[in-house]
Design a protein around this motif. Structure first.
Motif, PDB file in Angstrom:
ATOM      1  N   GLY A 131       6.245  20.502  -2.292  1.00 57.54           N
ATOM      2  CA  GLY A 131       6.216  19.606  -3.434  1.00 57.54           C
ATOM      3  C   GLY A 131       7.346  18.592  -3.422  1.00 57.54           C
ATOM      4  N   GLN A 132       7.133  17.500  -4.171  1.00 60.74           N
ATOM      5  CA  GLN A 132       8.149  16.464  -4.314  1.00 60.74           C
ATOM      6  C   GLN A 132       8.123  15.944  -5.754  1.00 60.74           C
ATOM      7  OE1 GLN A 132      10.391  15.239  -2.137  1.00 60.74           O
ATOM      8  NE2 GLN A 132       9.748  16.616  -0.497  1.00 60.74           N
ATOM      9  N   PRO A 133       9.273  15.596  -6.334  1.00 57.44           N
ATOM     10  CA  PRO A 133       9.270  14.958  -7.648  1.00 57.44           C
ATOM     11  C   PRO A 133       8.506  13.647  -7.581  1.00 57.44           C
ATOM     12  CG  PRO A 133      11.489  15.647  -7.014  1.00 57.44           C
ATOM     13  CD  PRO A 133      10.626  15.793  -5.796  1.00 57.44           C
ATOM     14  N   VAL A 134       7.892  13.260  -8.682  1.00 52.37           N
ATOM     15  CA  VAL A 134       7.045  12.069  -8.669  1.00 52.37           C
ATOM     16  C   VAL A 134       7.839  10.822  -8.307  1.00 52.37           C
ATOM     17  CG1 VAL A 134       7.297  11.589 -11.139  1.00 52.37           C
ATOM     18  CG2 VAL A 134       5.231  10.839  -9.914  1.00 52.37           C
ATOM     19  N   ASP A 135       9.107  10.735  -8.706  1.00 49.50           N
ATOM     20  CA  ASP A 135       9.910   9.554  -8.357  1.00 49.50           C
ATOM     21  C   ASP A 135      10.142   9.477  -6.855  1.00 49.50           C
ATOM     22  OD1 ASP A 135      10.054   8.766 -10.977  1.00 49.50           O
ATOM     23  OD2 ASP A 135      12.026   9.661 -11.340  1.00 49.50           O
ATOM     24  N   ALA A 136      10.412  10.625  -6.230  1.00 58.27           N
ATOM     25  CA  ALA A 136      10.590  10.639  -4.779  1.00 58.27           C
ATOM     26  C   ALA A 136       9.285  10.304  -4.083  1.00 58.27           C
ATOM     27  CB  ALA A 136      11.103  12.009  -4.328  1.00 58.27           C
ATOM     28  N   LEU A 137       8.196  10.793  -4.646  1.00 55.62           N
ATOM     29  CA  LEU A 137       6.878  10.503  -4.087  1.00 55.62           C
ATOM     30  C   LEU A 137       6.573   9.013  -4.156  1.00 55.62           C
ATOM     31  CD1 LEU A 137       4.483  12.095  -2.906  1.00 55.62           C
ATOM     32  CD2 LEU A 137       3.555  12.242  -5.224  1.00 55.62           C
ATOM     33  N   ARG A 138       6.899   8.402  -5.292  1.00 55.80           N
ATOM     34  CA  ARG A 138       6.668   6.966  -5.459  1.00 55.80           C
ATOM     35  C   ARG A 138       7.500   6.160  -4.455  1.00 55.80           C
ATOM     36  NH1 ARG A 138       7.916   6.807 -10.265  1.00 55.80           N
ATOM     37  NH2 ARG A 138       5.874   6.785 -11.286  1.00 55.80           N
ATOM     38  N   THR A 139       8.750   6.561  -4.260  1.00 58.63           N
ATOM     39  CA  THR A 139       9.607   5.857  -3.305  1.00 58.63           C
ATOM     40  C   THR A 139       9.062   5.980  -1.887  1.00 58.63           C
ATOM     41  OG1 THR A 139      11.554   6.243  -4.689  1.00 58.63           O
ATOM     42  CG2 THR A 139      11.949   5.746  -2.365  1.00 58.63           C
ATOM     43  N   TRP A 140       8.595   7.176  -1.532  1.00 57.90           N
ATOM     44  CA  TRP A 140       8.034   7.415  -0.196  1.00 57.90           C
ATOM     45  C   TRP A 140       6.804   6.544   0.033  1.00 57.90           C
ATOM     46  CZ3 TRP A 140       3.400   9.819   1.495  1.00 57.90           C
ATOM     47  CH2 TRP A 140       3.382  10.232   2.834  1.00 57.90           C
ATOM     48  N   ILE A 141       5.932   6.469  -0.962  1.00 60.69           N
ATOM     49  CA  ILE A 141       4.716   5.669  -0.830  1.00 60.69           C
ATOM     50  C   ILE A 141       5.053   4.188  -0.769  1.00 60.69           C
ATOM     51  CG2 ILE A 141       2.626   4.942  -2.047  1.00 60.69           C
ATOM     52  CD1 ILE A 141       2.367   7.845  -3.028  1.00 60.69           C
ATOM     53  N   ASP A 142       6.012   3.739  -1.605  1.00 62.37           N
ATOM     54  CA  ASP A 142       6.404   2.324  -1.579  1.00 62.37           C
ATOM     55  C   ASP A 142       6.893   1.929  -0.191  1.00 62.37           C
ATOM     56  OD1 ASP A 142       5.742   2.023  -4.216  1.00 62.37           O
ATOM     57  OD2 ASP A 142       7.798   2.147  -4.973  1.00 62.37           O
ATOM     58  N   ALA A 143       7.684   2.802   0.437  1.00 66.02           N
ATOM     59  CA  ALA A 143       8.173   2.510   1.790  1.00 66.02           C
ATOM     60  C   ALA A 143       7.014   2.467   2.779  1.00 66.02           C
ATOM     61  CB  ALA A 143       9.190   3.568   2.204  1.00 66.02           C
ATOM     62  N   LEU A 144       6.060   3.383   2.621  1.00 68.86           N
ATOM     63  CA  LEU A 144       4.890   3.411   3.500  1.00 68.86           C
ATOM     64  C   LEU A 144       4.091   2.122   3.390  1.00 68.86           C
ATOM     65  CD1 LEU A 144       2.898   5.096   5.320  1.00 68.86           C
ATOM     66  CD2 LEU A 144       1.781   5.763   3.177  1.00 68.86           C
ATOM     67  N   VAL A 145       3.807   1.698   2.160  1.00 67.46           N
ATOM     68  CA  VAL A 145       3.012   0.483   1.940  1.00 67.46           C
ATOM     69  C   VAL A 145       3.752  -0.742   2.455  1.00 67.46           C
ATOM     70  CG1 VAL A 145       2.024  -1.015   0.161  1.00 67.46           C
ATOM     71  CG2 VAL A 145       1.733   1.463   0.011  1.00 67.46           C
ATOM     72  N   THR A 146       5.069  -0.783   2.241  1.00 62.20           N
ATOM     73  CA  THR A 146       5.871  -1.929   2.665  1.00 62.20           C
ATOM     74  C   THR A 146       5.980  -2.030   4.178  1.00 62.20           C
ATOM     75  OG1 THR A 146       7.164  -1.840   0.620  1.00 62.20           O
ATOM     76  CG2 THR A 146       8.133  -3.027   2.473  1.00 62.20           C
ATOM     77  N   GLN A 147       6.160  -0.886   4.833  1.00 66.75           N
ATOM     78  CA  GLN A 147       6.410  -0.903   6.272  1.00 66.75           C
ATOM     79  C   GLN A 147       5.138  -0.867   7.112  1.00 66.75           C
ATOM     80  OE1 GLN A 147       9.185   2.276   7.114  1.00 66.75           O
ATOM     81  NE2 GLN A 147      10.560   1.665   5.464  1.00 66.75           N
ATOM     82  N   VAL A 148       4.140  -0.123   6.658  1.00 70.28           N
ATOM     83  CA  VAL A 148       2.923   0.051   7.446  1.00 70.28           C
ATOM     84  C   VAL A 148       1.821  -0.906   6.998  1.00 70.28           C
ATOM     85  CG1 VAL A 148       1.119   1.689   8.126  1.00 70.28           C
ATOM     86  CG2 VAL A 148       3.493   2.451   7.918  1.00 70.28           C
ATOM     87  N   GLY A 149       1.702  -1.127   5.694  1.00 64.36           N
ATOM     88  CA  GLY A 149       0.630  -1.949   5.163  1.00 64.36           C
ATOM     89  C   GLY A 149       0.481  -3.315   5.803  1.00 64.36           C
ATOM     90  N   PRO A 150       1.585  -4.081   5.988  1.00 70.22           N
ATOM     91  CA  PRO A 150       1.460  -5.420   6.570  1.00 70.22           C
ATOM     92  C   PRO A 150       0.923  -5.428   8.001  1.00 70.22           C
ATOM     93  CG  PRO A 150       3.555  -5.201   5.417  1.00 70.22           C
ATOM     94  CD  PRO A 150       2.947  -3.829   5.486  1.00 70.22           C
ATOM     95  N   GLN A 151       0.979  -4.283   8.697  1.00 69.60           N
ATOM     96  CA  GLN A 151       0.482  -4.224  10.072  1.00 69.60           C
ATOM     97  C   GLN A 151      -1.035  -4.005  10.133  1.00 69.60           C
ATOM     98  OE1 GLN A 151       2.865  -1.483  12.492  1.00 69.60           O
ATOM     99  NE2 GLN A 151       4.440  -1.500  10.924  1.00 69.60           N
ATOM    100  N   LEU A 152      -1.650  -3.741   8.970  1.00 69.64           N
ATOM    101  CA  LEU A 152      -3.074  -3.430   8.912  1.00 69.64           C
ATOM    102  C   LEU A 152      -3.848  -4.621   8.361  1.00 69.64           C
ATOM    103  CD1 LEU A 152      -2.636   0.173   7.473  1.00 69.64           C
ATOM    104  CD2 LEU A 152      -2.715  -0.541   9.869  1.00 69.64           C
TER     105      LEU A 152
END
Length: 301
Positions: A131-152
């Motif tokens: 499990g992860q706190p929702v704030d940590a989860l949000r930060t993890w997803i934001d980094a994923l979208v920012t770093q990986v999303g533009p390559q797709l």
């Protein structure tokens, strides 16, 4: 944070059979009533290729492999669904119920429940367990979208593209029934016409890997089996495949590189060739590939 539940495959009880049926009915209802891409889906063997692997070519796909038996899984499921529904299809969340569809959980090669795996460009890019706190989860997803999303390509751009080759549906149908040879034959046919199509090369090589691993027909944990027999090259190969599919390519690379240092002659060459094959599934500039190639050079010479 509690220790994640260990996933153990085995005979299904009546509750698991009921959960399996409900999961498939929910997925069918979602497919029948949904309009356009859904931000949150239930992952099944039937929609795995189209809604997870192929969708990850357009946007990041976050897959939660969990179980209703785990409070951590259920909290992650709630938090991920709430986050993705407010994200405007910048990514998609898929839920795998390991009790209802154990074959899908095995395909991901998870070692603990819950496990969250992020895919981009058709392959795992990062993951975490527990499990992860929702704030940590949000930060993890934001980094994923920012770093990986533009390559797709993005969902909107993908929708504007020309219709895809209808033969891909044949390959998908073959994969869904476990007929990996038929899928590989379709990809080879397409590659005969477009030999530099990187997506098709990756699709074919991934099908080859899944054929070797055969998660649905496996009765033992390949990593445990390999660790118990460090000199068995074939078991090390299978374990590396499992680690690769589970989103831990560095472990797969390191396993094969360590094996190379113990071998000579044709066997060493055989391991090198398998390592090169796995490395080819990534972009050559990927830092994990660069690091592995450096280690491989040291192991060879």
């Amino acid at each position: 944070m509690n220790t994640p539940h260990r996933y153990v495959s085995g005979a299904l009880d009546l509750g698991e059979v009921k959960a399996r049926v409900e999961a498939r009915e929910n997925a069918a209802q979602q497919a029948a009533t949904g309009v356009g891409p859904a931000p949150y889906i239930t992952v099944t063997p039937q929609n795995f290729e189209a809604d997870v692997v192929r969708r990850s070519l357009e946007v990041p796909v976050v897959v939660l492999v969990g179980t209703p038996r785990s409070p951590e899984s259920e909290q992650l499921r709630t938090d991920l669904q709430q986050l993705v529904e407010a994200a405007g299809l910048s990514y998609i969340v898929g839920y795998v119920d390991a009790d209802a569809t154990p074959e899908v959980a095995q395909a991901f090669g998870v070692q603990a429940l819950p496990t969250v795996i992020a895919l981009g460009g058709g392959r795992p890019v990062t993951q975490f367990e527990g499990g992860q706190p929702v704030d940590a989860l949000r930060t993890w997803i934001d980094a994923l979208v920012t770093q990986v999303g533009p390559q797709l390509s993005g969902l909107q751009a993908a929708a504007e593209e020309a219709p895809e080759d209808p033969r891909l549906e044949q390959a998908l149908a073959a994969l869904n029934t476990g007929d990996f040879d038929a899928a590989i034959a379709v990809y080879d046919e397409i590659l005969a016409e477009s030999p530099r199509d990187r997506d098709m090369i990756q699709a074919r090589d991934t099908a080859r890997l899944l054929k070797r691993l055969d998660p649905a027909g496996r009765t033992e944990d390949p990593v445990v089996a390999a660790d118990a027999a460090p000199d068995d090259v074939d078991k090390q190969f299978t374990a590396a495949d499992a680690e690769f599919v589970a989103g831990a390519p560095e472990r797969a690379f390191d396993r094969l590189i360590a094996l190379m240092t113990t071998l000579a002659g044709d066997e060493k060459t055989r391991v090198r060739d398998r390592l090169v094959e796995l490395l080819s599934l990534f972009d050559a500039a990927d830092p994990r590939v660069t690091a592995a190639r450096t280690k491989m050079a040291s192991a060879l010479f």
